[in-house]
Design an enzyme around this catalytic site. Structure first.
Site, mmCIF file in Angstrom:
data_model
loop_
_atom_site.group_PDB
_atom_site.id
_atom_site.type_symbol
_atom_site.label_atom_id
_atom_site.label_comp_id
_atom_site.label_asym_id
_atom_site.label_seq_id
_atom_site.Cartn_x
_atom_site.Cartn_y
_atom_site.Cartn_z
ATOM 1 N N VAL A 66 0.811 -1.226 0.000
ATOM 2 C CA VAL A 66 0.000 0.000 0.000
ATOM 3 C C VAL A 66 0.843 1.275 0.000
ATOM 4 O O VAL A 66 0.299 2.368 -0.155
ATOM 5 C CB VAL A 66 -1.026 0.039 1.168
ATOM 6 C CG1 VAL A 66 -2.025 -1.095 1.063
ATOM 7 C CG2 VAL A 66 -0.330 0.064 2.524
ATOM 8 N N TYR A 157 2.256 6.246 15.172
ATOM 9 C CA TYR A 157 1.093 5.362 14.996
ATOM 10 C C TYR A 157 -0.209 6.105 15.334
ATOM 11 O O TYR A 157 -1.181 6.053 14.578
ATOM 12 C CB TYR A 157 1.284 4.145 15.909
ATOM 13 C CG TYR A 157 0.214 3.089 15.804
ATOM 14 C CD1 TYR A 157 0.170 2.214 14.716
ATOM 15 C CD2 TYR A 157 -0.735 2.930 16.808
ATOM 16 C CE1 TYR A 157 -0.800 1.222 14.632
ATOM 17 C CE2 TYR A 157 -1.709 1.943 16.736
ATOM 18 C CZ TYR A 157 -1.729 1.085 15.637
ATOM 19 O OH TYR A 157 -2.692 0.100 15.561
HETATM 20 N N1 LIG Z 1 -3.773 -5.964 17.155
HETATM 21 C C1 LIG Z 1 -4.239 -4.922 17.793
HETATM 22 O O1 LIG Z 1 -4.305 -4.905 19.020
HETATM 23 C C2 LIG Z 1 -4.746 -3.718 17.031
HETATM 24 C C3 LIG Z 1 -5.384 -2.727 17.776
HETATM 25 C C4 LIG Z 1 -5.885 -1.612 17.121
HETATM 26 C C5 LIG Z 1 -5.736 -1.491 15.759
HETATM 27 N N2 LIG Z 1 -5.105 -2.454 15.055
HETATM 28 C C6 LIG Z 1 -4.984 -2.252 13.611
HETATM 29 O O2 LIG Z 1 -5.609 -3.314 12.920
HETATM 30 C C7 LIG Z 1 -4.944 -3.535 11.675
HETATM 31 C C8 LIG Z 1 -4.522 -4.991 11.595
HETATM 32 O O3 LIG Z 1 -3.685 -5.273 12.692
HETATM 33 P P1 LIG Z 1 -3.195 -6.740 13.081
HETATM 34 O O4 LIG Z 1 -3.090 -6.770 14.551
HETATM 35 O O5 LIG Z 1 -3.990 -7.759 12.368
HETATM 36 O O6 LIG Z 1 -1.715 -6.632 12.510
HETATM 37 P P2 LIG Z 1 -0.719 -7.726 11.956
HETATM 38 O O7 LIG Z 1 -1.100 -9.084 12.432
HETATM 39 O O8 LIG Z 1 0.633 -7.173 12.267
HETATM 40 O O9 LIG Z 1 -0.983 -7.641 10.369
HETATM 41 C C9 LIG Z 1 -0.726 -6.454 9.665
HETATM 42 C C10 LIG Z 1 -1.186 -6.635 8.243
HETATM 43 O O10 LIG Z 1 -0.893 -5.438 7.496
HETATM 44 C C11 LIG Z 1 -0.160 -5.796 6.325
HETATM 45 N N3 LIG Z 1 0.732 -4.719 5.886
HETATM 46 C C12 LIG Z 1 1.653 -4.031 6.608
HETATM 47 N N4 LIG Z 1 2.285 -3.143 5.832
HETATM 48 C C13 LIG Z 1 1.754 -3.263 4.586
HETATM 49 C C14 LIG Z 1 2.000 -2.639 3.341
HETATM 50 N N5 LIG Z 1 2.925 -1.678 3.193
HETATM 51 N N6 LIG Z 1 1.254 -3.004 2.274
HETATM 52 C C15 LIG Z 1 0.328 -3.976 2.378
HETATM 53 N N7 LIG Z 1 0.065 -4.618 3.527
HETATM 54 C C16 LIG Z 1 0.784 -4.278 4.617
HETATM 55 C C17 LIG Z 1 0.612 -7.033 6.734
HETATM 56 O O11 LIG Z 1 1.040 -7.708 5.581
HETATM 57 P P3 LIG Z 1 2.370 -8.659 5.622
HETATM 58 O O12 LIG Z 1 1.912 -10.013 6.079
HETATM 59 O O13 LIG Z 1 2.832 -8.631 4.215
HETATM 60 O O14 LIG Z 1 3.328 -8.037 6.592
HETATM 61 C C18 LIG Z 1 -0.447 -7.781 7.534
HETATM 62 O O15 LIG Z 1 -1.348 -8.425 6.684
HETATM 63 C C19 LIG Z 1 -3.766 -2.565 11.637
HETATM 64 O O16 LIG Z 1 -4.121 -1.421 10.905
HETATM 65 C C20 LIG Z 1 -3.568 -2.212 13.107
HETATM 66 O O17 LIG Z 1 -2.974 -0.961 13.256
HETATM 67 C C21 LIG Z 1 -4.606 -3.571 15.657
#
Ligand SMILES: NC(=O)c1ccc[n+]([C@@H]2O[C@H](COP(=O)([O-])OP(=O)(O)OC[C@H]3O[C@@H](n4cnc5c(N)ncnc54)[C@H](OP(=O)(O)O)[C@@H]3O)[C@@H](O)[C@H]2O)c1
Length: 251
Positions: A66, A157
């Site tokens: 992205v 962030y």
């Molecule tokens: N976990 C939490 O507690 C939490 C809380 C609040 C908000 N969020 C938000 O929820 C969303 C998902 O989080 P998650 O916990 O599922 O995170 P995660 O397990 O670390 O997964 C992150 C995802 O984003 C993708 N990504 C990162 N950089 C990218 C790029 N440049 N282009 C395309 N894809 C990219 C990763 O792809 P790759 O596999 O290729 O790295 C992965 O699929 C995020 O926006 C995060 O900020 C998470």
């Protein structure tokens, strides 16, 4: 009615749970990945910009970074050819790179903004033309409780996640009359790779601060996202919906 859905970062974590929830209700679902493919996908590794259908769980995997507008465009083109125009966009791809402000480099700040905020802008912009033409669309931006509450060590962030509120609300004003909604989902602590690195002590501390007394599962975020994309939520737009067990109450 089945829709074409795109979930960025849908190869793992919250994104994968969201993609699977849409697929389960019969939608045509595309997910992006940067490397390694989509769990359960066939052996054929798709080339850049091309899709690799995952026949097992119904997800269509497409390589996309992205932070690169050309890669975003190629991914949309591949999805449009295979599944039709994207009607539901879930901008979920995100990263963290935490450190205190006095130690945070400009590169660290810019990289997180480029992925979380500008990356969401890139996919929303690319999706908007076809949504306008189809006179229907749902954009859902995955933010964080930290976007409004702030987080120590998370200036980059939190800024990126707060910015998504401005993006969604401006889109609501621009496209609201065309049956296009734009909403923000603000998760609290969700059990994924992103939180797996926290120490047990830190996790115990966090649980104490959450009124619900626990972290959430990715499925609990997915349920809210599928609802926002449904006809039942057609009049919900420009909203910030917390999925945080009460952690962010008052923001
Ligand atoms: N976990 C939490 O507690 C939490 C809380 C609040 C908000 N969020 C938000 O929820 C969303 C998902 O989080 P998650 O916990 O599922 O995170 P995660 O397990 O670390 O997964 C992150 C995802 O984003 C993708 N990504 C990162 N950089 C990218 C790029 N440049 N282009 C395309 N894809 C990219 C990763 O792809 P790759 O596999 O290729 O790295 C992965 O699929 C995020 O926006 C995060 O900020 C998470």
């Amino acid at each position: 009615m089945a829709r074409t859905v795109l979930v960025t970062g849908g190869n793992r974590g919250i994104g994968l749970a969201i993609a699977q929830a849409f697929a389960k209700q019969g939608d045509r679902v595309a997910v992006t990945y940067r490397s390694g493919g989509v769990p359960g996908a066939g052996a054929a590794e798709p080339g850049f910009g091309a899709g690799g259908a995952d026949r097992q769980n119904g997800l269509f995997g497409v390589r996309c970074d992205v932070t690169d507008a050309e890669s975003v465009d190629a991914a949309f083109t591949a999805i449009e050819a295979e599944l039709g125009p994207v009607e539901v966009l879930v901008a979920n791809a995100g990263i963290t790179d935490d450190t205190l402000i006095m130690r945070m480099s400009e590169e660290q700040f810019a990289r997180v903004l480029d992925t979380n905020l500008t990356g969401s802008f890139r996919v929303a912009k690319r999706a908007s033309t076809k949504m306008l033409r189809g006179r229907w669309g749902r954009m859902i931006f995955i933010s964080s409780v930290v976007g409004l509450a702030g987080g120590a060590g998370q200036v980059n962030y939190a800024a990126s996640k707060a910015g998504l509120v401005g993006v969604a609300r401006s889109i609501t004003r621009e496209l609201g009359t065309r049956n296009i909604t734009a909403n923000v989902v603000a998760p609290g602590f969700i059990d994924t790779d992103m939180t797996a690195g926290l120490s047990e002590e830190r996790k115990a501390e966090i649980r104490k601060s959450i009124p619900a007394g626990r972290m959430a599962t990715p499925d609990e975020v997915a349920g809210v996202v599928t609802w926002l994309a449904s006809d039942a939520a057609g009049y919900v737009t420009g909203a910030v919906i917390p999925v945080d067990g009460g952690l962010g109450m008052g923001h």
